[in-house]
Write an enzyme that holds these catalytic residues in place. Sequence first.
Site, PDB file in Angstrom:
ATOM      1  CE1 TYR A   1       0.047   2.044   4.261  1.00 45.22           C
ATOM      2  CE2 TYR A   1       1.035  -0.136   4.451  1.00 45.22           C
ATOM      3  CZ  TYR A   1       0.826   1.132   4.953  1.00 45.22           C
ATOM      4  OH  TYR A   1       1.397   1.506   6.144  1.00 45.22           O
TER       5      TYR A   1
ATOM      6  NE  ARG B   1       6.980   4.090   0.377  1.00 42.41           N
ATOM      7  CZ  ARG B   1       6.717   4.831   1.442  1.00 42.41           C
ATOM      8  NH1 ARG B   1       7.649   5.053   2.351  1.00 42.41           N
ATOM      9  NH2 ARG B   1       5.520   5.363   1.612  1.00 42.41           N
TER      10      ARG B   1
ATOM     11  NE  ARG C   1      -6.017 -19.621   4.266  1.00 40.21           N
ATOM     12  CZ  ARG C   1      -5.153 -20.457   4.805  1.00 40.21           C
ATOM     13  NH1 ARG C   1      -5.171 -21.750   4.452  1.00 40.21           N
ATOM     14  NH2 ARG C   1      -4.260 -20.033   5.692  1.00 40.21           N
TER      15      ARG C   1
ATOM     16  CE  LYS D   1       3.188   3.108   3.143  1.00 43.06           C
ATOM     17  NZ  LYS D   1       3.667   3.344   4.517  1.00 43.06           N
TER      18      LYS D   1
ATOM     19  CD  GLU E   1      10.103   1.341  10.493  1.00 44.57           C
ATOM     20  OE1 GLU E   1      10.219   2.252   9.645  1.00 44.57           O
ATOM     21  OE2 GLU E   1       9.885   0.152  10.175  1.00 44.57           O
TER      22      GLU E   1
ATOM     23  CG  LEU F   1       8.374   2.476   4.774  1.00 44.43           C
ATOM     24  CD1 LEU F   1       8.143   1.293   3.854  1.00 44.43           C
ATOM     25  CD2 LEU F   1       7.049   3.094   5.176  1.00 44.43           C
TER      26      LEU F   1
END
Length: 286
Positions: free
Chosen positions: A32, A51, A100, A150, A182, A206
């Site tokens: 995301y 990114r 799945r 991310k 972070e 990140l």
Amino acid sequence: MRTVYVNGEYLPENEAKISIFDRGFLMADGVYEVTSVLDGKLIDFDGHAARLERSLGELDMASPVTAEELLAIHRELVARNGIDEGMVYLQITRGAPGDRDFVFPDPEETPSSIVLFTQDKPGLADNPVAKKGIRIISIDDIRWGRRDIKTVQLLYPSMGKMMARKAGADDAWMVEDGFVTEGTSNNAYIVKGNRIITRGLSNDILHGITRAAVLRFAREAQMEVEERNFTIEEAREADEAFVTSASTFVMPVVEIDGTPLGGGVPGRVAPRLREIYLEESRKAAI
């Protein structure tokens, strides 16, 4: 009611649907980005797009849209929802193979899914919290080893924010092997004199888009930047501290684990960097 974007369609939010077999839902198999909007324009869009491409590449996941199409979708959603200050959330998952399975589906047979929506945040730039700063606690960093991607695996950061809330604080910094990695949703910094100290880029954190811009602006303003590990003990003895993210820009930290920094009020570096970042980002917004 917001207009959202789902797999090629602009829809009212109550009509938006994703398959229960989507791997983002079942396995957090997705990435995301969040792009801020100021004055109806996108902040650091090119950085977020780059990114995103890197995250997709690291997971061997295909993008269902081009960079040009992605920009057009962002702008269309901002316009349709009348966003002056706020954010655009983007999520791409590996799609829904039909059942799945731990094994990745064939991208030719199972195209990636893409979802975007806006969040209206009036007063985002003039957030009063930035004038008083936030309080943080330290917690163990027990996330997986590829924090540079991310992904939508955000359970532990969410738990970290709840730990902070229960402790009467605003957020948490994560610590691994004695060093701060972070924040739960931001990059972390301390300030000693005119020197800004923040952890260097690696798989451990990140690669923040706001981080890159803020450090560039800091160097241009003749501030010294040192990219190295620092401990939570060193942070508690710093002159000041702050965090950066797309949703908070530059946010002063005035307390760490109950220890006030700079008398418990924002220092001079973080507010100045916030001012510079907002000014320069508005100029470059698209």
